[in-house]
Motif scaffolding. Structure first.
Motif, short mmCIF file in Angstrom:
data_model
loop_
_atom_site.label_atom_id
_atom_site.label_comp_id
_atom_site.label_asym_id
_atom_site.label_seq_id
_atom_site.Cartn_x
_atom_site.Cartn_y
_atom_site.Cartn_z
N PHE A 104 49.35 35.02 39.43
CA PHE A 104 49.07 35.13 40.85
C PHE A 104 47.97 36.16 41.06
O PHE A 104 47.93 37.18 40.39
CB PHE A 104 50.29 35.60 41.65
CG PHE A 104 51.50 34.72 41.52
CD1 PHE A 104 51.44 33.38 41.83
CD2 PHE A 104 52.70 35.24 41.09
CE1 PHE A 104 52.55 32.57 41.71
CE2 PHE A 104 53.82 34.45 40.97
CZ PHE A 104 53.74 33.11 41.28
N GLU A 157 45.50 37.94 44.48
CA GLU A 157 45.38 38.03 45.94
C GLU A 157 44.52 36.86 46.40
O GLU A 157 43.50 36.55 45.81
CB GLU A 157 44.75 39.37 46.33
CG GLU A 157 45.69 40.52 46.08
CD GLU A 157 45.11 41.87 46.46
OE1 GLU A 157 44.14 41.91 47.24
OE2 GLU A 157 45.64 42.87 45.97
N VAL A 189 48.81 34.93 49.03
CA VAL A 189 49.21 36.20 48.44
C VAL A 189 48.32 37.31 49.01
O VAL A 189 47.10 37.23 48.96
CB VAL A 189 49.09 36.16 46.91
CG1 VAL A 189 49.42 37.51 46.30
CG2 VAL A 189 49.98 35.08 46.33
N VAL A 229 49.86 41.99 45.04
CA VAL A 229 50.68 41.72 43.86
C VAL A 229 51.08 43.07 43.28
O VAL A 229 50.23 43.93 43.07
CB VAL A 229 49.90 40.90 42.80
CG1 VAL A 229 50.75 40.68 41.57
CG2 VAL A 229 49.44 39.57 43.38
N LEU A 282 55.43 40.25 45.05
CA LEU A 282 54.18 40.04 45.75
C LEU A 282 54.47 39.97 47.24
O LEU A 282 55.62 39.81 47.65
CB LEU A 282 53.47 38.77 45.25
CG LEU A 282 54.25 37.46 45.20
CD1 LEU A 282 54.30 36.81 46.57
CD2 LEU A 282 53.60 36.53 44.23
N PHE A 325 58.71 37.67 41.99
CA PHE A 325 57.97 36.67 41.26
C PHE A 325 58.80 35.43 40.99
O PHE A 325 58.28 34.33 40.90
CB PHE A 325 57.48 37.23 39.91
CG PHE A 325 56.35 38.23 40.02
CD1 PHE A 325 55.58 38.36 41.17
CD2 PHE A 325 56.03 39.03 38.94
CE1 PHE A 325 54.54 39.25 41.25
CE2 PHE A 325 54.99 39.95 39.01
CZ PHE A 325 54.23 40.06 40.17
#
Length: 171
Positions: free
Chosen positions: A118, A120, A138, A141, A148, A165
């Motif tokens: 993941f 941003e 997102v 993180v 997140l 997560f």
């Protein structure tokens, strides 16, 4: 900087959850999220027999104790030590002693981390928990906390929501 370890804090009996809430609030207010990673009151499920009926209830594994995953330094020691309800760290004299990996195993707290892809700005969908089925971008993180943050529309405005997560998947 040293790495984060688990420490045990002694509290007044029955104050464990208050101490956890107070430390969590102080972490947020003083922006110590990168130094005090997690505060935990270890719980276990116990089957109680009441009026002939079995009932599963959560009981504290160690009444009077709170576990904290943190990087020990003067600031974090001061914050935890001076939290209302804390009587001190577990260890000889005034020196807190971290738990060893062997001591951590029976508690079910894994130290290995989940590797995620993941970033941003990525779009994710929530697959578990209260926000299941929600889709969002997102915002932040936090690998240390294994979480997140996404923005969710709540009552007509964007509200940040922190998710584990394990509760999300990339779209």
């Amino acid at each position: 900087m040293s790495e984060a370890k688990w420490y045990v804090v002694h509290t007044y009996s029955g104050y464990e959850n208050k101490v956890k809430a107070n430390i969590d609030k102080t972490i947020e207010n003083r922006h110590l999220e990168d130094q005090i990673l997690e505060v935990r009151v270890p719980m276990q499920e116990v089957i109680e027999l009441k009026n002939g009926a079995e009932k599963a209830v959560q009981k504290k594994m160690f009444p009077g104790y709170v576990m904290i995953h943190m990087i020990m330094n003067d600031d974090t020691w001061y914050v935890v030590r001076n939290t209302r309800g804390v009587t001190g760290f577990v260890g000889p004299g005034s020196k807190p002693v971290p738990l060893t990996e062997e001591e951590m195993l029976p508690l079910g707290i894994q130290s290995e981390s989940i590797v995620v892809d993941f970033e941003e700005g990525d779009t994710i969908t929530v697959v578990a928990g209260a926000w299941e089925g929600t889709v969002g971008a997102v915002q932040t993180v936090n690998p240390a906390k294994q979480s997140l943050t996404i923005n969710v529309e709540l009552f007509g405005r964007e509200t940040p929501v922190e998710l584990s997560f394990t509760e999300v998947k990339k779209m």
